[in-house]
Motif scaffolding. Structure first.
Motif, short mmCIF file in Angstrom:
data_model
loop_
_atom_site.label_atom_id
_atom_site.label_comp_id
_atom_site.label_asym_id
_atom_site.label_seq_id
_atom_site.Cartn_x
_atom_site.Cartn_y
_atom_site.Cartn_z
N PRO A 239 0.90 -1.48 -0.03
CA PRO A 239 0.07 0.33 0.39
C PRO A 239 1.11 1.31 0.22
O PRO A 239 -0.08 1.89 -0.75
CB PRO A 239 -0.78 0.33 1.36
N SER A 240 2.10 1.04 0.70
CA SER A 240 2.75 3.12 0.84
C SER A 240 3.78 2.55 -0.55
O SER A 240 3.73 3.99 -0.73
CB SER A 240 3.53 2.10 1.96
N ILE A 241 4.14 2.11 -1.16
CA ILE A 241 4.47 1.86 -1.97
C ILE A 241 4.10 2.28 -3.26
O ILE A 241 3.59 3.00 -4.46
CB ILE A 241 5.12 0.32 -2.75
N VAL A 242 2.28 1.76 -3.42
CA VAL A 242 1.46 2.10 -4.65
C VAL A 242 1.55 3.32 -4.32
O VAL A 242 1.46 4.43 -5.43
CB VAL A 242 0.51 1.55 -4.48
N TYR A 243 0.41 3.85 -3.03
CA TYR A 243 0.74 5.28 -2.43
C TYR A 243 1.84 6.05 -3.39
O TYR A 243 2.04 7.05 -4.29
CB TYR A 243 0.91 5.61 -1.29
N LEU A 244 3.14 5.94 -2.98
CA LEU A 244 4.34 6.91 -3.35
C LEU A 244 4.43 6.54 -4.83
O LEU A 244 4.83 8.06 -5.02
CB LEU A 244 5.58 6.15 -2.72
N VAL A 245 4.43 5.24 -5.24
CA VAL A 245 4.90 5.69 -7.02
C VAL A 245 3.64 6.08 -7.36
O VAL A 245 4.35 7.40 -8.47
CB VAL A 245 4.41 3.99 -7.29
N VAL A 246 2.08 6.09 -7.55
CA VAL A 246 1.65 7.11 -8.69
C VAL A 246 2.11 8.59 -7.77
O VAL A 246 1.69 9.36 -8.45
CB VAL A 246 0.44 6.73 -7.72
N LEU A 247 1.85 9.01 -6.68
CA LEU A 247 1.64 10.14 -6.15
C LEU A 247 2.91 11.01 -6.32
O LEU A 247 3.43 12.19 -6.55
CB LEU A 247 1.48 10.33 -4.34
N GLN A 248 3.98 10.82 -6.28
CA GLN A 248 5.49 11.35 -6.78
C GLN A 248 5.14 10.87 -8.10
O GLN A 248 6.20 12.25 -8.95
CB GLN A 248 6.99 10.15 -6.27
N THR A 249 4.84 10.60 -8.92
CA THR A 249 5.01 10.27 -10.86
C THR A 249 4.16 12.05 -10.81
O THR A 249 4.58 12.16 -11.51
CB THR A 249 4.50 9.17 -11.17
N ILE A 250 3.28 11.68 -10.21
CA ILE A 250 1.92 12.97 -10.55
C ILE A 250 3.09 13.58 -9.81
O ILE A 250 3.16 15.01 -11.02
CB ILE A 250 0.58 12.85 -10.05
N MET A 308 -3.31 8.95 -17.79
CA MET A 308 -2.87 7.45 -18.92
C MET A 308 -2.18 6.63 -17.11
O MET A 308 -2.24 5.64 -17.46
CB MET A 308 -2.59 7.59 -19.97
N VAL A 309 -0.92 7.81 -17.44
CA VAL A 309 -0.13 6.74 -16.44
C VAL A 309 -0.58 6.46 -15.53
O VAL A 309 -0.69 5.59 -14.98
CB VAL A 309 0.99 8.36 -15.91
N THR A 310 -1.44 6.75 -14.22
CA THR A 310 -1.59 6.59 -13.63
C THR A 310 -3.22 5.34 -13.30
O THR A 310 -2.91 5.04 -12.14
CB THR A 310 -2.83 7.31 -12.53
N ILE A 311 -3.95 5.56 -14.28
CA ILE A 311 -4.43 3.97 -14.47
C ILE A 311 -3.72 2.89 -15.06
O ILE A 311 -4.02 1.90 -14.04
CB ILE A 311 -5.86 4.57 -15.97
N ILE A 312 -2.49 3.21 -15.82
CA ILE A 312 -1.62 2.01 -15.64
C ILE A 312 -0.95 1.35 -14.04
O ILE A 312 -1.15 0.58 -14.03
CB ILE A 312 -0.89 2.37 -17.11
N GLN A 313 -0.50 2.46 -13.98
CA GLN A 313 0.03 2.37 -12.17
C GLN A 313 -0.36 2.04 -11.77
O GLN A 313 -0.70 0.63 -10.85
CB GLN A 313 1.25 3.24 -11.86
N LEU A 314 -2.13 2.09 -11.32
CA LEU A 314 -2.93 0.86 -10.50
C LEU A 314 -3.26 0.15 -10.66
O LEU A 314 -3.37 -0.73 -10.30
CB LEU A 314 -4.58 2.42 -10.42
N ARG A 315 -3.63 -0.29 -12.03
CA ARG A 315 -3.78 -1.60 -12.84
C ARG A 315 -2.63 -2.30 -12.20
O ARG A 315 -2.84 -3.62 -12.00
CB ARG A 315 -4.00 -1.56 -14.47
#
Lengths: 322, 431, 298
Positions: A239-250, A308-315
């Motif tokens: 959960p922490s990794i997903v959170y950081l990957v998505v947010l830091q990318t944004i 697009m990037v976020t949807i792919i990352q979440l998937r």
């Protein structure tokens, strides 16, 4: 007080008549919507509605100083398309897209690995833990503009601390912010430096959620530290990794303030080498001759990319969102 | 409970009455809003002018908003304009006039109150260069020019006479070399004291456009301002001259010592080209600096030139929507652009009066610091900008390329089309 | 994580280690951690110390490369405190930060709870809708927000009000996302058991999920509180009264056409760090240590 009690009867009554007669799953759905009501209204009205307005601007030769705006269809998009085909040297728009990709692709993984390493080391040590945590948090609480100024001094070509240190080890001095090749990385280093504390805290909070008993059990089973990391820490830290990957990318895709503060005149130079899409959005919108329509179109393009990037990352990272 | 309610009602009643009375009392007072960016001396000078104006015109109330940081001025004006609020009279850089006229934000100055021949004969010539579409859209209180600042102590330390600053471009090169001090061999890396550093992001782009090119026999733009001509042979020579300080003679760089301006202000640079507004910075940050000012060095043929500019005041479409406001704004604008206002401005802010009568005051010309600025007004030229920030950026970028080792002529040729595109885009919207 | 590798090289795989071997590794690993953390920590501290030390230099000395001031002076502090509205900007920043942090802590947790623990039609779409608010640069929203603030749906004007400064941040998508991530680890069985005991849905949130998520809520609150001290473009646009401005906006006034007064900016920035630093020192243990484990057992 009596009034209040009296007032709630119709609600209680209607609740009993309607919701309580629903099946449990349906009751849950009802409450989900009730809880989300205020946040949803907020996002729709304060965030989405202005966003749609901004999207609308992209079809106009929009100028905030003007009374009437001229509708020009897709001209702004066509102009962006033309601009990205020019060489980055003379086209800030092209340079902005190129640089933004660099910031994300280099910055996000680097920050993630660094912060996770620090968090793991912090959770390992027993003394001075508080002391280190406070230290890693220092940059995060310091204002970006002050940080930018200090680093401009540290990066100085002549007397800057970094060059003084390099010279002391008889290494060649570097131009850092003053060179087209190094400026982007110099800024990136500061951004990572400043955001490290945030990511470390998120990881530490995530690590704390992992019960120690898991590790103790693994130890008894004879698994090595490295195995424990792969089999326990990483999966449970998901959960922490997903959170950081998505947010830091944004946040890297939206990079703006550090470039504004660290480049001369906030122009994203030298020679467009550090400029970003959002910096261009700001500059075009609030320059001498405002091109807010063009800015809006840039925003739409950026929005599409981030979405697009976020949807792919979440998937990819959460197999079971629902 | 009853008592509380009665009291509340009473308070409401009193408030309502006082509100209506208040509205009636203010019925014939027109309120106009005036905006400028934050600068303490300007704020103080304008407060004085507003006080005098309101005393003379009790029927006009001027709201003064100067609490806008310099860097964010356009952003704040833009947001207010989009929301239909904001200034009735606004201070703007003269180079923004065409863009703001194009957007319909400024209205022309009423000709009966500001006759064109009056502006052309009583104001500094650079003011009439901002005539656009046959109209004047703004009028200044004060103007500025570029001049050469020199550090007397550093000249003396280099064995130069501190009272004879460079007169020609060649002398500037010689003296800049003489005053530069190195810690080791003569390279930029070893500089401890600069002779002269070109600062394109500062004023050097103006020096290049309106001064150096002309002195080398060229012109920056075509007569009608629609064509970029600075990538000519003269432009090439001028740009090389500018770049040689850093690349050939190593007398200084804007990348060192937190920029050429700070280097001079802090006594680490012998020569510096800047506007009269810099005097205030020096007084503020380093009052002990032993410096002088002289006119910009003459060119190879002995001709002088300087770049003149000004912050000017215009009336916005907000005021034009209401006849009473428009009249009040016009009267206010007349009041703050008199020769007397210009004199107050030079004393409070250190900028030169825009009206020739006040600018040619013998006391002013005799002033050792302000005198050279005032003297150069007669040959000062103001570039006709259509997008000042973008046009400056083009030359900053061209210079960066030269610093990387590209030939100055090639760099100018590469970037001239970029500015030409800006010009074409603007004029296409006009024709 | 890379740091763990060297110590692992000589680990015989799958063979149970002796306790002492494991202990020795731990010692090596810790020593290594201290070394690396200290080195990184040093880079964290130096710029910060430079900022503070600059605030004690006078206007000319700040351009010299010496680390510590030769003639330390407190003039900058006197000037910043007495000549500007800094104390007032300070107060404004504090009020706005407290306002938004309380709101964010509640609403973000509530929304995060819903996304973590409920199944309902449109869930994915609504979550993406929330997240999409992060995908548009706020620089582009300045004008729509300002138009809204001049002629707002509620009240007379939002210009020059605390609400006006705060409203874009009273609920944040980053926070909703964070809470969703953390609340996913709350066991469903716990909630179902409570439902059987007759706890209402809001009761689940308030009495079970919130206590279990306190560390995350704490972290969220701190981040939000700190983030408010850096925002400047929107607070700048929505305030015109000097007395309603926030600290970062105020710092902008130390930059003018004549360049920036860096000694004053550094002083203002140093002052702004102090309350934040206190908060970090006081609360950091609470945020991270939290009460997760005890909460789960009880």
């Amino acid at each position: 007080m009596i009034l209040l009690e009296w007032l709630q009867y119709p609600f209680v009554w209607s609740y009993q008549q309607t919701v309580e007669k629903l099946s449990l799953p349906k009751q849950k759905i009802f409450w989900a919507y009730v809880f989300l009501f205020i946040p949803l209204i907020f996002f729709l009205y304060i965030r989405i509605y202005p966003t749609i307005q901004a999207f609308g601007m992209s079809f106009y030769d929009w100028n905030p100083l003007a009374v009437e705006q001229e509708f020009i269809g897709f001209d702004n998009y066509a102009e962006i398309f033309e601009d990205v085909q020019k060489p980055a040297l003379t086209s800030p728009t092209r340079a902005a897209f190129e640089n933004t990709v660099k910031y994300v692709v280099i910055g996000m993984p680097l920050q993630l690995v660094l912060s996770l390493s620090i968090a793991l080391m912090l959770s390992e040590i027993r003394r001075f833990v508080d002391f280190y945590r406070v230290i890693f948090f220092l940059p995060f609480v310091t204002s970006t503009i002050a940080v930018a100024w200090v680093f401009r001094w540290l990066y100085q070509p002549q007397h800057g601390l970094f060059n003084v240190v390099l010279a002391a080890f008889s290494l060649p001095t570097q131009d850092f912010l003053d060179s087209r090749g190094q400026a982007l990385f110099s800024i990136l280093a500061v951004v990572i430096w400043q955001g490290l504390g945030f990511a470390v805290i998120i990881f530490l909070a995530g690590l704390k959620q992992i019960p120690r008993t898991y590790y103790e059990a693994a130890e008894v089973d004879g698994s090595s530290r490295w195995q424990s990391f792969w089999n326990i820490t990483l999966p449970l830290l998901n959960p922490s990794i997903v959170y950081l990957v998505v947010l830091q990318t944004i946040s890297f895709l939206r990079m703006f303030a550090p470039v504004l503060a660290m480049t001369s005149q906030g122009d994203g130079g030298p020679l467009n080498s550090t400029t970003t899409v959002v910096l261009r959005v700001f500059r075009e919108a609030f320059g001498t001759r405002s091109k807010m329509g063009y800015s809006a179109a840039l925003t739409v393009v950026l929005f599409a990319v981030i979405l697009m990037v976020t949807i792919i990352q979440l998937r990819l990272t959460t197999r079971s969102v629902d | 409970m009853r008592k509380g309610k009665l009291f509340t009602l009473l308070v409401l009643f009193v408030m309502l009455v006082s509100l209506t009375v208040g509205i009636q009392a203010q019925d014939d007072v027109v309120t106009i809003e005036y905006w400028q960016y934050f600068f303490e001396a300007r704020q103080g000078a304008m407060n004085q002018l507003i006080e005098q104006f309101e005393a003379e015109n009790p029927d006009i109330d001027v709201v003064h908003n100067s609490e806008i940081p310099y860097a964010d001025f356009i952003t704040e004006v833009s947001a207010s304009a989009a929301a239909g609020v904001g200034p009735d009279v606004v201070t703007l850089f003269y180079g923004w006039i065409p863009a703001w006229v194009e957007a319909g934000f400024l209205v022309p100055l009423p000709q009966e109150d500001f006759p064109q021949d009056w502006i052309e004969s009583f104001f500094s010539p650079m003011v009439s260069e901002s005539k656009f579409q046959g109209e004047y859209w703004a009028i200044p209180t004060a103007v500025r020019a570029l001049a050469l600042f020199y550090n007397k102590d550093l000249m003396e330390a280099a064995g130069l006479d501190p009272d004879s600053p460079p007169e020609t471009l060649d002398e500037l090169v010689e003296m800049a070399q003489a005053t530069t001090q190195y810690d080791g061999d003569a390279s930029l890396d070893n500089i401890t004291t600069q002779g002269f550093a070109a600062a394109l992001a500062g004023q050097s782009h103006h020096w290049f456009r309106e001064v150096l090119i002309r002195q080398f026999g060229g012109v920056p733009y075509s007569e009608d301002g629609r064509e970029v001509l600075w990538n000519s042979e003269a432009g090439c020579e001028a740009f090389s001259y500018l770049a040689d300080f850093e690349l050939e003679y190593a007398t200084g760089s804007n990348a060192l010592l937190d920029g050429a301006t700070n280097a001079f202000v802090n006594g680490l640079s012998a020569f510096h080209i800047d506007g009269s507004f810099r005097i205030g910075t020096i007084n503020n940050n380093n009052p002990d600096l032993n410096y002088g000012v002289t006119e910009l060095p003459a060119g190879p043929n002995g001709d002088r030139s300087t770049f003149g500019s000004y912050w000017t005041h215009g009336i916005t479409r907000n005021a034009a929507e209401d006849e009473a406001k428009m009249e009040a704004a016009t009267r206010f604008l007349q009041f703050i652009t008199t020769a007397e206002a210009g004199t107050l401005w030079v004393n409070e802010v250190g900028e030169l009066p825009a009206q020739l009568e006040a600018a040619s005051n013998p006391d002013l010309l005799a002033d050792p610091i302000l005198g050279p600025f005032a003297a150069s007004l007669e040959y000062a030229r103001a570039t006709f900008f259509i997008d000042e920030s973008a046009q400056r950026q083009v030359l900053i970028d061209a210079y960066e390329l030269v610093r990387e080792g590209v030939d100055p002529c090639e760099a100018l040729d590469l970037f001239a089309p970029v500015e030409q595109e800006l010009l074409d885009d603007f004029w296409a919207s006009q024709d | 994580m890379d740091a763990a590798q060297p110590a692992m090289v000589n680990t015989p795989e799958q063979v149970p280690q002796t306790i002492s071997n494991r202990k020795r590794q731990t010692v090596i690993y810790r020593a290594f951690s201290y070394l690396v953390l200290s080195l990184i920590g040093l880079t964290m501290v130096i710029p910060f110390v430079w900022m503070i030390s600059t605030s004690f230099k006078d206007a000319t000395e700040i351009y010299r490369p010496n680390f510590f001031p030769q003639n330390p002076t407190t003039d900058n502090y006197e000037e910043v405190i007495t000549d500007t509205a800094l104390p007032r900007w300070y107060l404004n920043s504090l009020i706005v930060a407290v306002m938004t942090t309380i709101s964010v802590a509640f609403f973000d947790s509530l929304a995060g709870f819903v996304f973590a623990k409920y199944q309902f039609p449109g869930k994915r779409a609504i979550f993406l809708l929330f997240l999409s608010s992060l995908m548009i640069p706020t620089e582009m929203l300045i004008i729509p927000w300002f138009i809204m603030s001049v002629d707002p749906p509620i009240g007379a004007t939002w210009v020059d009000t605390y609400w006006g400064i705060a409203f874009p941040g009273v609920i944040t998508a980053t926070g909703v996302f964070l809470m969703r991530q953390f609340m996913q680890s709350v066991p469903d069985e716990l909630l179902d058991a409570a439902r059987i005991d007759g706890v209402s849905e809001f009761g689940l949130f308030w009495r079970i999920v919130i206590p279990l998520s306190l560390p995350a809520i704490g972290a969220l609150s701190i981040f939000n509180f700190l983030g408010n001290w850096n925002a400047f473009i929107w607070p700048l646009i929505v305030t015109s009264d000097l007395n309603m401005m926030t600290l970062p906006v105020g710092l902008q006034f130390f930059s003018s056409e004549n360049g920036a007064d860096w000694h004053l900016i550094m002083t203002g920035a140093s002052l702004s760090v102090v309350p934040l630093l206190i908060i970090v020192i006081v609360f950091q243990r609470y945020i991270i240590e939290g009460i997760t484990l005890t909460g789960l057992k009880g």
